[in-house]
Scaffold this active site. Structure first.
Site, PDB file in Angstrom:
ATOM      1  N   GLY A 129      -1.100  18.056  24.917  1.00 36.25           N
ATOM      2  CA  GLY A 129      -0.069  18.567  25.829  1.00 36.25           C
ATOM      3  C   GLY A 129      -0.183  20.074  26.065  1.00 36.25           C
TER       4      GLY A 129
ATOM      5  CD  GLU B  54      -1.724  16.267  28.878  1.00 37.30           C
ATOM      6  OE1 GLU B  54      -1.038  16.286  27.827  1.00 37.30           O
ATOM      7  OE2 GLU B  54      -1.868  15.259  29.576  1.00 37.30           O
TER       8      GLU B  54
ATOM      9  CD  GLU C  25      -3.796  14.087  24.537  1.00 32.96           C
ATOM     10  OE1 GLU C  25      -5.014  14.338  24.507  1.00 32.96           O
ATOM     11  OE2 GLU C  25      -2.968  14.843  25.077  1.00 32.96           O
TER      12      GLU C  25
HETATM   13  N1  DAK Z   1       2.611  18.333  16.373  1.00 32.02           N
HETATM   14  C1  DAK Z   1       3.366  18.607  15.305  1.00 32.02           C
HETATM   15  N2  DAK Z   1       3.020  19.477  14.340  1.00 32.02           N
HETATM   16  C2  DAK Z   1       1.826  20.077  14.474  1.00 32.02           C
HETATM   17  C3  DAK Z   1       0.961  19.826  15.572  1.00 32.02           C
HETATM   18  C4  DAK Z   1       1.408  18.906  16.559  1.00 32.02           C
HETATM   19  N3  DAK Z   1       0.714  18.639  17.658  1.00 32.02           N
HETATM   20  N4  DAK Z   1      -0.144  20.570  15.418  1.00 32.02           N
HETATM   21  C5  DAK Z   1       0.011  21.244  14.269  1.00 32.02           C
HETATM   22  N5  DAK Z   1       1.188  20.953  13.694  1.00 32.02           N
HETATM   23  C6  DAK Z   1       1.743  21.471  12.458  1.00 32.02           C
HETATM   24  C7  DAK Z   1       1.006  20.875  11.256  1.00 32.02           C
HETATM   25  O1  DAK Z   1       1.526  19.594  10.946  1.00 32.02           O
HETATM   26  C8  DAK Z   1       1.306  21.906  10.187  1.00 32.02           C
HETATM   27  O2  DAK Z   1       2.624  21.717   9.741  1.00 32.02           O
HETATM   28  P1  DAK Z   1       2.986  21.853   8.143  1.00 32.02           P
HETATM   29  O3  DAK Z   1       2.101  20.878   7.436  1.00 32.02           O
HETATM   30  O4  DAK Z   1       2.638  23.302   7.830  1.00 32.02           O
HETATM   31  O5  DAK Z   1       4.454  21.537   8.101  1.00 32.02           O
HETATM   32  C9  DAK Z   1       1.298  23.228  10.976  1.00 32.02           C
HETATM   33  O6  DAK Z   1       1.491  22.860  12.344  1.00 32.02           O
HETATM   34  C10 DAK Z   1      -0.021  23.968  10.856  1.00 32.02           C
HETATM   35  O7  DAK Z   1      -1.053  23.072  11.215  1.00 32.02           O
HETATM   36  P2  DAK Z   1      -2.354  22.804  10.285  1.00 32.02           P
HETATM   37  O8  DAK Z   1      -2.035  23.046   8.847  1.00 32.02           O
HETATM   38  O9  DAK Z   1      -2.890  21.481  10.665  1.00 32.02           O
HETATM   39  O10 DAK Z   1      -3.305  23.966  10.800  1.00 32.02           O
HETATM   40  P3  DAK Z   1      -4.913  23.973  10.831  1.00 32.02           P
HETATM   41  O11 DAK Z   1      -5.311  25.373  11.204  1.00 32.02           O
HETATM   42  O12 DAK Z   1      -5.490  23.374   9.567  1.00 32.02           O
HETATM   43  O13 DAK Z   1      -5.295  22.982  12.041  1.00 32.02           O
HETATM   44  C11 DAK Z   1      -5.113  22.099  14.278  1.00 32.02           C
HETATM   45  C12 DAK Z   1      -4.921  23.323  13.328  1.00 32.02           C
HETATM   46  C13 DAK Z   1      -4.548  22.489  15.652  1.00 32.02           C
HETATM   47  C14 DAK Z   1      -6.611  21.790  14.423  1.00 32.02           C
HETATM   48  C15 DAK Z   1      -4.398  20.873  13.666  1.00 32.02           C
HETATM   49  O14 DAK Z   1      -3.050  21.253  13.334  1.00 32.02           O
HETATM   50  C16 DAK Z   1      -4.328  19.710  14.594  1.00 32.02           C
HETATM   51  O15 DAK Z   1      -5.292  18.974  14.763  1.00 32.02           O
HETATM   52  N6  DAK Z   1      -3.142  19.509  15.220  1.00 32.02           N
HETATM   53  C17 DAK Z   1      -2.935  18.393  16.100  1.00 32.02           C
HETATM   54  C18 DAK Z   1      -3.572  18.635  17.425  1.00 32.02           C
HETATM   55  C19 DAK Z   1      -3.429  17.466  18.334  1.00 32.02           C
HETATM   56  O16 DAK Z   1      -3.883  16.329  17.976  1.00 32.02           O
HETATM   57  N7  DAK Z   1      -2.810  17.702  19.471  1.00 32.02           N
HETATM   58  C20 DAK Z   1      -2.564  16.625  20.424  1.00 32.02           C
HETATM   59  C21 DAK Z   1      -1.236  16.059  20.142  1.00 32.02           C
HETATM   60  S1  DAK Z   1      -1.004  14.599  21.082  1.00 32.02           S
HETATM   61  C22 DAK Z   1       2.732  10.980  26.163  1.00 32.02           C
HETATM   62  C23 DAK Z   1       2.990  12.263  26.565  1.00 32.02           C
HETATM   63  C24 DAK Z   1       2.249  13.283  26.052  1.00 32.02           C
HETATM   64  C25 DAK Z   1       1.302  13.058  25.108  1.00 32.02           C
HETATM   65  C26 DAK Z   1       1.054  11.778  24.708  1.00 32.02           C
HETATM   66  C27 DAK Z   1       1.753  10.749  25.246  1.00 32.02           C
HETATM   67  N8  DAK Z   1       3.467   9.885  26.676  1.00 32.02           N
HETATM   68  C28 DAK Z   1       4.637   9.450  25.991  1.00 32.02           C
HETATM   69  C29 DAK Z   1       2.913   9.156  27.785  1.00 32.02           C
HETATM   70  C30 DAK Z   1       0.612  14.146  24.521  1.00 32.02           C
HETATM   71  C31 DAK Z   1       0.040  13.970  23.328  1.00 32.02           C
HETATM   72  C32 DAK Z   1      -0.449  15.106  22.566  1.00 32.02           C
HETATM   73  O17 DAK Z   1      -0.395  16.251  22.909  1.00 32.02           O
END
Ligand code: DAK
Length: 258
Positions: A109, A112, A132
């Site tokens: 997001g 996006e 995603e």
């Molecule tokens: N959501 C919630 N918390 C998040 C987060 C996220 N997207 N990204 C990071 N955090 C949180 C982590 O859980 C952690 O929290 P604590 O454990 O400290 O409480 C804190 O931020 C620091 O993150 P990290 O410890 O993981 O930090 P690193 O430097 O080790 O890693 C990272 C950074 C960005 C590589 C990693 O945090 C990561 O992979 N984050 C997730 C990235 C991701 O997968 N983003 C896409 C999310 S899905 C829809 C509408 C929209 C969407 C889908 C469907 N409909 C309903 C149709 C959109 C979906 C997405 O965006």
């Protein structure tokens, strides 16, 4: 207005919207989306450029909030997607130009959100991607469509199917970001670009934006018709008369947006 997860600051005609939830790497939960929506509603009509960036050192926006999303029902997911689409459409449809200053992770997001801005600049440490599918879903805030229109079908498929992160330099090579700046220069660069835009006719920029956006989804004849209409409309403005008069009088134009 006081917000919890964002900041909206205005300097002259330039507004800066900072998504500011660094403990979750600025992930978009529904409250943050609501705040963005109300901040966009509250923008003064005198705003001539909007810069969107992320708070803290590490992240632009690390995506939709996975913790919040993990427990929602199908009905809530529909509402969440509708809210995301509404906010990004609103951002994309603002009459003034919008600039994403991608200062760190722009994932899911977050990527996006950047894609809904007119111009994207990134810091050297930015990482962009649409991960995603690694979570078992697909981009839900328009990413499949906006990314494809920007970088082409095959590159979009590669980015979305692999769910990988790309560096700012790679993103520039793909045409996903315009320029890559050292982190400490990113905001200054975005402000300089915004200030350049302020010198030009705001109605003209607004029309150009509208015609490019609507025209991109039409065939060439229909798109050229939109351009003709946009061109003609500007001849009813004070800015058109001022711009041309200023040229003939060899002085800078003083545009008023009327
Ligand atoms: N959501 C919630 N918390 C998040 C987060 C996220 N997207 N990204 C990071 N955090 C949180 C982590 O859980 C952690 O929290 P604590 O454990 O400290 O409480 C804190 O931020 C620091 O993150 P990290 O410890 O993981 O930090 P690193 O430097 O080790 O890693 C990272 C950074 C960005 C590589 C990693 O945090 C990561 O992979 N984050 C997730 C990235 C991701 O997968 N983003 C896409 C999310 S899905 C829809 C509408 C929209 C969407 C889908 C469907 N409909 C309903 C149709 C959109 C979906 C997405 O965006």
């Amino acid at each position: 207005m006081a917000y919890e997860n964002i900041r909206l600051e205005t300097q002259g005609a330039i507004a800066t919207l900072t998504i500011d939830r660094p403990k979750a790497l600025n992930a978009l939960n529904s409250k943050t989306l609501q705040e963005i929506e109300s901040a966009l509603h509250s923008l003064s009509p005198d705003t001539r450029a909007l810069i969107v960036t992320g708070g803290g050192e590490k992240s632009f926006v690390a995506g939709a909030d996975i913790a919040e999303m993990s427990t929602i029902s199908a009905a809530q997911a529909r509402e969440f997607a509708a809210q995301g689409h509404r906010v990004l459409m609103m951002l994309e449809s603002l009459p003034c130009p919008t600039i994403a200053a991608v200062n760190g992770f722009a994932l899911g997001g977050g990527c996006e959100l950047a894609l809904a801005c007119d111009l994207i600049y990134a810091s050297e440490k930015a990482k962009l991607g649409l991960p995603e599918v690694t979570l078992g879903v697909i981009p839900g805030f328009g990413g499949t469509q906006r990314l494809t229109r920007l970088v082409g079908k095959m590159r979009a498929k590669e980015l979305i199917f692999t769910g990988g992160h790309v560096s700012a330099a790679q993103a520039k090579e793909y045409g996903l970001v315009l320029e890559v700046l050292p982190p400490e220069k990113l905001m200054e660069h975005c402000r300089t670009v915004a200030e350049k835009l302020l010198k030009n006719g705001p109605l003209a920029i607004s029309q150009a934006k509208r015609v490019i956006e609507f025209g991109a989804d039409q065939d060439l004849r229909a798109a050229n018709e939109l351009e003709r209409q946009g061109f003609a409309v500007l001849f009813g403005s004070e800015d058109q008369r001022e711009g041309m008069k200023a040229f003939l009088e060899k002085r800078p134009a003083g545009f008023t947006g009327k």
